[in-house]
Design a protein around this motif. Structure first.
Motif, short mmCIF file in Angstrom:
data_model
loop_
_atom_site.label_atom_id
_atom_site.label_comp_id
_atom_site.label_asym_id
_atom_site.label_seq_id
_atom_site.Cartn_x
_atom_site.Cartn_y
_atom_site.Cartn_z
N VAL A 40 0.86 -1.04 -0.29
CA VAL A 40 0.22 -0.04 0.18
C VAL A 40 0.61 0.90 0.19
N GLU A 41 0.50 2.12 -0.85
CA GLU A 41 1.36 2.97 -0.62
C GLU A 41 1.16 4.33 -0.05
N PRO A 42 2.00 5.51 0.20
CA PRO A 42 1.22 6.15 1.55
C PRO A 42 0.12 6.72 0.68
N GLY A 43 -0.88 7.24 1.62
CA GLY A 43 -1.65 7.93 1.67
C GLY A 43 -3.25 7.38 0.96
N ALA A 44 -2.92 5.72 0.37
CA ALA A 44 -3.58 4.94 -0.47
C ALA A 44 -4.65 3.74 0.68
N VAL A 45 -5.03 3.52 0.43
CA VAL A 45 -6.44 2.22 1.10
C VAL A 45 -5.93 1.24 0.41
N GLY A 46 -6.02 0.35 0.76
CA GLY A 46 -5.73 -1.43 0.58
C GLY A 46 -6.58 -2.07 1.01
N GLU A 47 -7.26 -2.90 0.28
CA GLU A 47 -7.71 -4.29 0.71
C GLU A 47 -7.38 -5.36 0.49
N VAL A 48 -7.71 -6.41 1.99
CA VAL A 48 -7.01 -7.59 1.60
C VAL A 48 -7.88 -8.89 2.25
N VAL A 49 -7.98 -9.91 1.53
CA VAL A 49 -8.90 -10.82 1.99
C VAL A 49 -8.02 -11.87 2.13
N ALA A 50 -7.79 -12.63 2.76
CA ALA A 50 -7.16 -13.95 3.60
C ALA A 50 -8.26 -15.80 3.14
N VAL A 51 -8.25 -16.26 2.33
CA VAL A 51 -9.27 -16.97 1.56
C VAL A 51 -8.87 -18.06 2.57
N CYS A 52 -10.06 -18.70 3.07
CA CYS A 52 -9.68 -19.99 3.58
C CYS A 52 -9.56 -21.42 2.60
N PRO A 53 -9.30 -22.00 2.64
CA PRO A 53 -8.89 -23.27 1.65
C PRO A 53 -10.84 -24.35 1.86
N VAL A 54 -10.92 -24.85 0.35
CA VAL A 54 -12.20 -25.43 0.12
C VAL A 54 -12.18 -26.24 1.32
N GLY A 55 -13.33 -26.25 1.99
CA GLY A 55 -13.83 -27.35 3.29
C GLY A 55 -12.88 -26.78 4.62
N LYS A 56 -12.44 -25.46 4.72
CA LYS A 56 -12.10 -25.15 6.12
C LYS A 56 -12.89 -24.02 5.91
N THR A 76 -11.63 -1.33 7.82
CA THR A 76 -12.53 -2.47 8.33
C THR A 76 -11.84 -4.07 8.37
N SER A 77 -12.42 -4.30 9.54
CA SER A 77 -11.66 -5.84 9.79
C SER A 77 -12.35 -6.48 10.07
N GLY A 78 -13.07 -7.96 9.01
CA GLY A 78 -13.71 -8.68 10.14
C GLY A 78 -13.65 -10.33 8.51
N GLY A 79 -14.66 -11.24 9.29
CA GLY A 79 -14.82 -12.17 8.62
C GLY A 79 -16.16 -12.19 7.97
N GLY A 80 -16.34 -13.56 7.03
CA GLY A 80 -17.79 -13.85 6.39
C GLY A 80 -17.10 -14.51 5.11
N PHE A 81 -18.43 -14.56 4.79
CA PHE A 81 -18.49 -15.86 3.32
C PHE A 81 -17.67 -15.08 2.09
N VAL A 82 -16.28 -15.95 1.35
CA VAL A 82 -16.18 -14.97 0.62
C VAL A 82 -16.81 -15.20 -0.59
N SER A 83 -16.99 -16.92 -0.71
CA SER A 83 -17.62 -17.36 -2.23
C SER A 83 -19.10 -18.43 -1.12
N THR A 84 -19.50 -18.91 -1.91
CA THR A 84 -20.45 -19.78 -1.94
C THR A 84 -19.37 -20.97 -0.83
N ASN A 85 -19.00 -21.41 -1.14
CA ASN A 85 -18.08 -23.01 -0.52
C ASN A 85 -16.66 -21.93 -0.02
N GLN A 86 -16.43 -21.14 0.67
CA GLN A 86 -15.40 -20.29 1.03
C GLN A 86 -15.65 -19.33 2.03
N THR A 87 -14.48 -19.17 2.59
CA THR A 87 -15.12 -18.51 4.24
C THR A 87 -13.16 -17.71 4.50
#
Length: 114
Positions: A40-56, A76-87
């Motif tokens: 993330v560059e100075p002054g910029a907003v960065g977004e990143v998602v760590a996705v669990c493997p399928v089945g986790k 923001t910092s929080g969990g949730g469903f990323v797609s149908t089969n992954q969180t």
């Protein structure tokens, strides 16, 4: 490189997802932390998602920085469903420093209940 973890609390919905019965607690298996990064560059907003493997399932997570004195405004910092089969765990933060910095999201993943 030294990583500083700033973890959130375990998701309260995790018990239902993992199949924890009201009368007792089942063992949690397959612990696997997942770390994903973005520069993330100075002054910029960065977004990143760590996705669990399928089945986790993500039971918690947070953001990780490389130094104790990093300058971040966490939006923001929080969990949730990323797609149908992954969180996973997502983080959005503004780099308030004067140098580029790396923002990491970390999901705490375990085997999903049946």
């Amino acid at each position: 490189m030294r990583l500083i973890r700033r973890m959130a609390t375990v998701c309260t919905a995790a018990a239902a997802v993992l199949g924890v019965a009201a009368s007792g607690v089942h063992a949690v298996t397959g612990f696997e932390p997942v770390l994903t990064s973005v520069e993330v560059e100075p002054g910029a907003v960065g977004e990143v998602v760590a996705v669990c493997p399928v089945g986790k399932t993500a039971t918690g997570g947070g953001f990780v920085t490389e130094e104790e004195d990093d300058s971040w405004e966490v939006l923001t910092s929080g969990g949730g469903f990323v797609s149908t089969n992954q969180t996973g765990w997502g983080v959005a933060a503004r780099n308030t420093g004067t140098e580029p910095q790396t923002l990491h999201a970390e999901a705490i993943c375990v085997d999903s209940g049946s």
